[in-house]
Design an enzyme around this catalytic site. Structure first.
Site, PDB file in Angstrom:
ATOM      1  N   GLY A 191     -10.564   0.765   2.038  1.00  0.00           N
ATOM      2  CA  GLY A 191     -11.635   0.158   1.260  1.00  0.00           C
ATOM      3  C   GLY A 191     -11.092  -0.272  -0.089  1.00  0.00           C
ATOM      4  O   GLY A 191     -11.273  -1.399  -0.533  1.00  0.00           O
ATOM      5  N   HIS A 193     -15.645   4.250  -7.401  1.00  0.00           N
ATOM      6  CA  HIS A 193     -14.667   5.211  -6.893  1.00  0.00           C
ATOM      7  C   HIS A 193     -13.263   4.901  -7.414  1.00  0.00           C
ATOM      8  O   HIS A 193     -12.603   5.760  -7.996  1.00  0.00           O
ATOM      9  CB  HIS A 193     -14.699   5.205  -5.355  1.00  0.00           C
ATOM     10  CG  HIS A 193     -13.722   6.148  -4.725  1.00  0.00           C
ATOM     11  ND1 HIS A 193     -14.080   7.398  -4.275  1.00  0.00           N
ATOM     12  CD2 HIS A 193     -12.399   6.028  -4.474  1.00  0.00           C
ATOM     13  CE1 HIS A 193     -13.019   8.006  -3.784  1.00  0.00           C
ATOM     14  NE2 HIS A 193     -11.976   7.190  -3.891  1.00  0.00           N
ATOM     15  N   GLU A 194     -12.820   3.679  -7.210  1.00  0.00           N
ATOM     16  CA  GLU A 194     -11.438   3.351  -7.602  1.00  0.00           C
ATOM     17  C   GLU A 194     -11.270   3.433  -9.113  1.00  0.00           C
ATOM     18  O   GLU A 194     -10.232   3.880  -9.609  1.00  0.00           O
ATOM     19  CB  GLU A 194     -11.019   1.977  -7.065  1.00  0.00           C
ATOM     20  CG  GLU A 194     -11.167   1.797  -5.549  1.00  0.00           C
ATOM     21  CD  GLU A 194     -10.586   2.922  -4.706  1.00  0.00           C
ATOM     22  OE1 GLU A 194      -9.678   3.631  -5.173  1.00  0.00           O
ATOM     23  OE2 GLU A 194     -11.054   3.111  -3.555  1.00  0.00           O
ATOM     24  N   ASP A 254      -0.849  11.036   5.649  1.00  0.00           N
ATOM     25  CA  ASP A 254      -1.956  10.128   5.987  1.00  0.00           C
ATOM     26  C   ASP A 254      -2.796  10.691   7.129  1.00  0.00           C
ATOM     27  O   ASP A 254      -4.015  10.522   7.167  1.00  0.00           O
ATOM     28  CB  ASP A 254      -1.430   8.748   6.405  1.00  0.00           C
ATOM     29  CG  ASP A 254      -0.833   7.989   5.227  1.00  0.00           C
ATOM     30  OD1 ASP A 254      -0.996   8.456   4.092  1.00  0.00           O
ATOM     31  OD2 ASP A 254      -0.194   6.944   5.455  1.00  0.00           O
ATOM     32  N   GLN A 308       0.896  -1.163   0.000  1.00  0.00           N
ATOM     33  CA  GLN A 308       0.000   0.000   0.000  1.00  0.00           C
ATOM     34  C   GLN A 308       0.930   1.207   0.000  1.00  0.00           C
ATOM     35  O   GLN A 308       1.456   1.586   1.038  1.00  0.00           O
ATOM     36  CB  GLN A 308      -0.929  -0.024   1.219  1.00  0.00           C
ATOM     37  CG  GLN A 308      -1.679   1.280   1.454  1.00  0.00           C
ATOM     38  CD  GLN A 308      -2.523   1.739   0.267  1.00  0.00           C
ATOM     39  OE1 GLN A 308      -3.173   0.943  -0.398  1.00  0.00           O
ATOM     40  NE2 GLN A 308      -2.480   3.032  -0.038  1.00  0.00           N
ATOM     41  N   HIS A 367     -10.761   6.971 -10.318  1.00  0.00           N
ATOM     42  CA  HIS A 367      -9.374   7.453 -10.183  1.00  0.00           C
ATOM     43  C   HIS A 367      -8.564   7.244 -11.468  1.00  0.00           C
ATOM     44  O   HIS A 367      -7.512   7.866 -11.632  1.00  0.00           O
ATOM     45  CB  HIS A 367      -8.662   6.728  -9.042  1.00  0.00           C
ATOM     46  CG  HIS A 367      -8.863   7.335  -7.686  1.00  0.00           C
ATOM     47  ND1 HIS A 367      -8.538   8.644  -7.408  1.00  0.00           N
ATOM     48  CD2 HIS A 367      -9.308   6.801  -6.519  1.00  0.00           C
ATOM     49  CE1 HIS A 367      -8.786   8.888  -6.115  1.00  0.00           C
ATOM     50  NE2 HIS A 367      -9.267   7.788  -5.556  1.00  0.00           N
ATOM     51  N   GLU A 406      -6.503   2.628  -5.804  1.00  0.00           N
ATOM     52  CA  GLU A 406      -6.648   2.723  -7.263  1.00  0.00           C
ATOM     53  C   GLU A 406      -5.380   2.370  -8.028  1.00  0.00           C
ATOM     54  O   GLU A 406      -5.021   3.062  -8.988  1.00  0.00           O
ATOM     55  CB  GLU A 406      -7.103   4.138  -7.602  1.00  0.00           C
ATOM     56  CG  GLU A 406      -6.089   5.267  -7.283  1.00  0.00           C
ATOM     57  CD  GLU A 406      -6.183   5.848  -5.883  1.00  0.00           C
ATOM     58  OE1 GLU A 406      -6.664   5.146  -4.968  1.00  0.00           O
ATOM     59  OE2 GLU A 406      -5.776   7.008  -5.707  1.00  0.00           O
ATOM     60  N   PRO A 435      -5.923  -2.181   4.910  1.00  0.00           N
ATOM     61  CA  PRO A 435      -6.315  -1.064   5.779  1.00  0.00           C
ATOM     62  C   PRO A 435      -7.303  -0.076   5.166  1.00  0.00           C
ATOM     63  O   PRO A 435      -7.828   0.777   5.869  1.00  0.00           O
ATOM     64  CB  PRO A 435      -4.982  -0.372   6.084  1.00  0.00           C
ATOM     65  CG  PRO A 435      -4.086  -0.730   4.953  1.00  0.00           C
ATOM     66  CD  PRO A 435      -4.506  -2.098   4.506  1.00  0.00           C
ATOM     67  N   GLU A 441      -9.100  12.997  -4.560  1.00  0.00           N
ATOM     68  CA  GLU A 441     -10.223  12.342  -3.865  1.00  0.00           C
ATOM     69  C   GLU A 441     -11.563  13.055  -4.040  1.00  0.00           C
ATOM     70  O   GLU A 441     -12.601  12.410  -4.123  1.00  0.00           O
ATOM     71  CB  GLU A 441      -9.882  12.152  -2.386  1.00  0.00           C
ATOM     72  CG  GLU A 441      -8.657  11.259  -2.136  1.00  0.00           C
ATOM     73  CD  GLU A 441      -8.769   9.860  -2.736  1.00  0.00           C
ATOM     74  OE1 GLU A 441      -9.894   9.427  -3.062  1.00  0.00           O
ATOM     75  OE2 GLU A 441      -7.725   9.204  -2.896  1.00  0.00           O
ATOM     76  N   TYR A 492     -12.540  14.568   0.361  1.00  0.00           N
ATOM     77  CA  TYR A 492     -13.521  13.737  -0.340  1.00  0.00           C
ATOM     78  C   TYR A 492     -14.853  14.465  -0.511  1.00  0.00           C
ATOM     79  O   TYR A 492     -15.356  14.650  -1.616  1.00  0.00           O
ATOM     80  CB  TYR A 492     -13.792  12.455   0.462  1.00  0.00           C
ATOM     81  CG  TYR A 492     -12.672  11.440   0.433  1.00  0.00           C
ATOM     82  CD1 TYR A 492     -12.733  10.348  -0.414  1.00  0.00           C
ATOM     83  CD2 TYR A 492     -11.565  11.555   1.261  1.00  0.00           C
ATOM     84  CE1 TYR A 492     -11.727   9.391  -0.445  1.00  0.00           C
ATOM     85  CE2 TYR A 492     -10.551  10.614   1.236  1.00  0.00           C
ATOM     86  CZ  TYR A 492     -10.630   9.535   0.379  1.00  0.00           C
ATOM     87  OH  TYR A 492      -9.632   8.613   0.340  1.00  0.00           O
TER      88      TYR A 492
HETATM   89  N1  BES Z   1      -6.708   6.555  -2.745  1.00  0.00           N
HETATM   90  C1  BES Z   1      -7.627   6.236  -1.715  1.00  0.00           C
HETATM   91  C2  BES Z   1      -7.001   5.565  -0.519  1.00  0.00           C
HETATM   92  C3  BES Z   1      -5.906   6.366   0.153  1.00  0.00           C
HETATM   93  C4  BES Z   1      -5.972   7.750   0.253  1.00  0.00           C
HETATM   94  C5  BES Z   1      -4.835   5.708   0.691  1.00  0.00           C
HETATM   95  C6  BES Z   1      -4.929   8.443   0.859  1.00  0.00           C
HETATM   96  C7  BES Z   1      -3.810   6.396   1.303  1.00  0.00           C
HETATM   97  C8  BES Z   1      -3.858   7.775   1.395  1.00  0.00           C
HETATM   98  C9  BES Z   1      -8.774   5.379  -2.233  1.00  0.00           C
HETATM   99  O1  BES Z   1      -9.148   5.691  -3.538  1.00  0.00           O
HETATM  100  C10 BES Z   1      -9.971   5.658  -1.386  1.00  0.00           C
HETATM  101  O2  BES Z   1     -10.386   6.777  -1.345  1.00  0.00           O
HETATM  102  N2  BES Z   1     -10.508   4.641  -0.749  1.00  0.00           N
HETATM  103  C11 BES Z   1     -11.714   4.758   0.033  1.00  0.00           C
HETATM  104  C12 BES Z   1     -12.845   4.269  -0.815  1.00  0.00           C
HETATM  105  C13 BES Z   1     -14.162   4.906  -0.560  1.00  0.00           C
HETATM  106  C14 BES Z   1     -14.151   6.396  -0.540  1.00  0.00           C
HETATM  107  C15 BES Z   1     -15.176   4.396  -1.583  1.00  0.00           C
HETATM  108  C16 BES Z   1     -11.549   3.906   1.278  1.00  0.00           C
HETATM  109  O3  BES Z   1     -10.543   3.199   1.363  1.00  0.00           O
HETATM  110  O4  BES Z   1     -12.383   3.950   2.142  1.00  0.00           O
HETATM  111 ZN    ZN Z   2     -10.025   7.604  -3.588  1.00  0.00          ZN
END
Ligand code: BES
Ligand code: ZN
Length: 659
Positions: free
Chosen positions: A310, A337-338, A418, A176, A341, A313, A308, A360, A426
């Site tokens: 959801g 969502h993914e 992070d 990740q 991206h 991408e 860790p 996001e 978002y």
């Molecule tokens: N790119 C993100 C996950 C992410 C963001 C990881 C920042 C590390 C740092 C991914 O596209 C995301 O937004 N995942 C969401 C999905 C949900 C909004 C549908 C999640 O993991 O919950």
């Molecule tokens: Zn995202």
């Protein structure tokens, strides 16, 4: 002291000693400290404060990895070879980001292919940024090759024992990399402002299938690839480092469309392919709005429940939590969502992490458009309303500092990206785009957004660049659509502008009436009504229950609807905190099981956060965490540990926190 403050203190200390270069056993003499070396990374408008790289001097344009996967040692080991584009005629140093890597040697090759050692220096570790690796690269046309291995504790990798997988027979490993974890498994210019193509040769045990965010050179026309223990990958489009991804385990493939499919453990793959059967349609909807999908295949990798997030991408290969596979497709907006991206993020990339709403927020907006086109405006409205109400609550509860409630964030110097990420990127981000859409109409807004993606394809962008583009390509032609004050409210003011239109789902009105009636007269809505409720309606039902629920009320709900032990993580995420706050203990065993089985941060943190508020809850949380920790990802472990530490330590005076 809070963990946050401790981290800040530590990083301040590490930065103060970062100038001391260290030499290495099997390495040539360390390079002399460079005069231009900076201890702290200074932020400027287009500078990435989370990287030591100096892309204005030299850029990696291609990466070739040659790695072995060693499950016993929990390590990747091998070489990373870079093709470089020198921008500054006077520059001689290649600065890379690393974290917890053991560097064995660094070499350079001239046009004849002769490798010779290069001098290098690895600086001490900064708690957030890792260690800067300075390489003396004398010949400007030379390739550079680093031989290294990862730490078993690499922040960007998780190594799972067989017992933590579905099949329980083979170990598993996945990466990740977002936001700044790629550097823990590949020495890189680990900034979203630099893009490179890559190839990889990966050797693994014969029974481990290896996947990457790239095309497998041996894949067949359906997208399946043989399990040989020796894999070659090619990503010919330039990508930023955070999209570098790898996974290895007992994985099999099932197609879901002409260019899409699912990789999962054998016991999961059929269920996953069914759940995600609309993937091809989602790609078509997105293409009709924003132009061709530019990455060839779109596959999903279903990870073990310790993943860790959801979803992530990774190009050509979205990594996904198994917790969205609930049997009724009600949580597949994660795929929307993914997939989204592939335009917002992977094609047009935030230039640094302070610009993350460009990834996001845009993606959440596009996700809503895909959901609406495929499943109807009502579902899209429900999901938007849930997001908006959650954000409103986080703001009202003081969970997001006012300075972090703006889209145009200032530099995040000294902060872990992070930790700085919130629902502002978002939900407020998507809300802003929806606002613009409503002001100019879809027939104008859709081509505008497509133009943004096309005009910045395979480039990175800042918020300021988007605002300029918005003004020149949209607002100049529609001068009365949006006022300067409105723009300012979205970009620079905290909170949600009062003039923003709130999402309102009609279905939720029925849910609200049912809840209100039950709270008034104790009569639960009859099965004739609730049997048709979707996940989103149940989520809305639970979110409307406040802190004052009585144990007897929760017992009544549990008896009727079996929330304790629910396989649906979106419900579990809301139910268990209610139970904790009410002191309803009948589901404690199922709650503990949930917290141990699932590592997806968003699903388990609300329950931990509710637990740590009382001494008994804190004891329960620590007990569960101790058992769950060996199975958690480093990112989840850090979040849970921080919540527990915060509850255990008395609040610090403001001065200590302002470091
Ligand atoms: N790119 C993100 C996950 C992410 C963001 C990881 C920042 C590390 C740092 C991914 O596209 C995301 O937004 N995942 C969401 C999905 C949900 C909004 C549908 C999640 O993991 O919950
Ligand atoms: Zn995202």
């Amino acid at each position: 002291m809070s963990l946050r403050a401790a981290v800040l203190l530590l990083s301040t200390f590490a930065l103060s000693v970062v100038l001391a270069a260290c030499s290495h056993d099997a390495a040539p003499p360390a390079a002399a400290p460079q005069p231009e070396r900076k201890a702290a990374v200074q932020a400027t408008a287009d500078h990435d404060e989370h990287s030591y790289a100096e892309p204005q001097k030299v850029r990696i344009t291609a990466l070739a990895l040659d790695l072995g996967v060693d499950f016993a040692q929990k390590q990747l080991a091998g070489t990373a070879t870079y093709t470089l584009d020198w921008k500054d005629p006077k520059a001689t140093t290649l600065a890379l980001d690393t974290r917890d890597l053991a560097i064995a040697k660094v070499e350079g090759a001239d046009a004849s292919g002769q490798w010779t050692p290069l001098q290098y220096a690895l600086a001490p570790r900064d708690a957030i940024l890792g260690s800067r690796l300075d390489i003396q690269a004398p010949r400007r046309n030379a390739s550079v090759r680093v031989t290294y291995r990862t730490s078993p504790d690499a922040s960007g990798l998780q190594w799972l024992e067989p017992s933590m997988t579905e099949g329980k027979r083979q170990p598993f490993m996945f990466s990740q990399s977002e936001a700044i974890h790629a550097r823990s498994w590949v020495p890189l210019q680990d900034t979203p402002g630099v893009r490179f193509a890559y190839t990889a040769h990966v050797a693994a045990p014969k029974d481990a299938m290896v996947l990457m965010s790239a095309s497998n050179d041996a894949a067949d026309a359906n997208g399946n690839a043989p399990r040989t223990g020796d894999y070659r990958f090619t990503m010919k489009e330039p990508i930023p480092s955070y999209l570098l991804a790898i996974a290895a385990g007992d994985l099999v493939f099932q197609p879901t469309g002409r260019r899409s499919g699912v990789w999962a453990e054998p016991a999961m793959v059929g269920k996953a392919a069914k759940e995600f059967e609309d993937t091809e349609k989602m790609i078509e909807v997105a293409e009709s709005l924003y132009g061709p999908y530019r990455w060839g295949r779109y596959d999903l990798l279903v990870l073990p429940p310790s993943f860790p997030f959801g979803g992530m991408e990774n190009p050509r290969m979205t990594f996904a939590t198994p917790t969205v596979i609930v049997g009724d497709k009600s949580l597949v907006s994660l795929v929307a969502h993914e997939l989204a991206h592939s335009w917002s993020g992977n094609l047009v990339t935030n230039a640094s992490w302070k610009n993350i709403w460009l990834n996001e927020g845009f993606t959440t907006y596009v996700q809503g458009r895909i959901t609406e086109a495929l499943y109807g405006a009502e579902l899209a409205d429900m999901e938007r309303q849930i997001d908006q109400q959650e954000l409103a609550k986080e703001i009202a509860d003081g969970e997001i500092a006012p300075a972090d409630q703006v889209l145009a964030l200032p530099a995040l110097t000294g902060r872990d990206p992070d930790e700085a990420l919130s629902d502002i990127a978002y939900t407020k981000g998507a809300w802003f785009l929806r606002f613009l859409e409503q002001r100019v109409g879809r027939e104008v807004f859709d081509p505008f957004l497509r133009g943004w993606f096309d005009d910045h394809a395979f480039q990175s962008a800042t918020t300021a660049e988007f605002v300029d583009y918005l003004k020149s390509h949209l607002l100049a032609k529609h001068p009365n659509a949006v006022s300067d004050a409105e723009l300012d409210a979205w970009l620079h003011q905290p909170g949600i502008p009062a003039f923003a239109e709130r999402a309102r789902s009609r279905g939720f009105a029925t849910v609200d009436s049912a809840r209100i009636a039950w709270l008034g007269n104790g009569q639960l809505p009859p099965p004739a009504i609730t049997s048709a409720w979707t996940t989103q309606e149940w989520v809305h039902f639970l979110e409307g229950l406040d802190e004052t629920s009585k144990p007897a009320q929760l017992a009544q709900l549990d008896a009727a609807y079996h929330f304790s032990g629910t396989p649906n993580g979106e419900l579990a995420q809301r139910w268990y905190p209610l139970a904790v706050r009410a002191g309803y203990h009948a589901g404690d065993a199922q709650m503990a099981e949930f917290l141990q089985r699932v590592g997806r941060r968003k699903l388990i943190m609300p329950t931990y956060e509710a637990l740590v508020k009382t001494p008994e809850g804190l004891a329960f949380a620590k007990d569960v965490f101790a058992k769950a920790k060996p199975g958690y990802h480093p990112i989840t472990t850090a979040s849970v540990a921080a919540a527990i530490a915060k509850a255990e330590k008395p609040a610090q005076p403001a001065a200590a926190k302002s470091l």
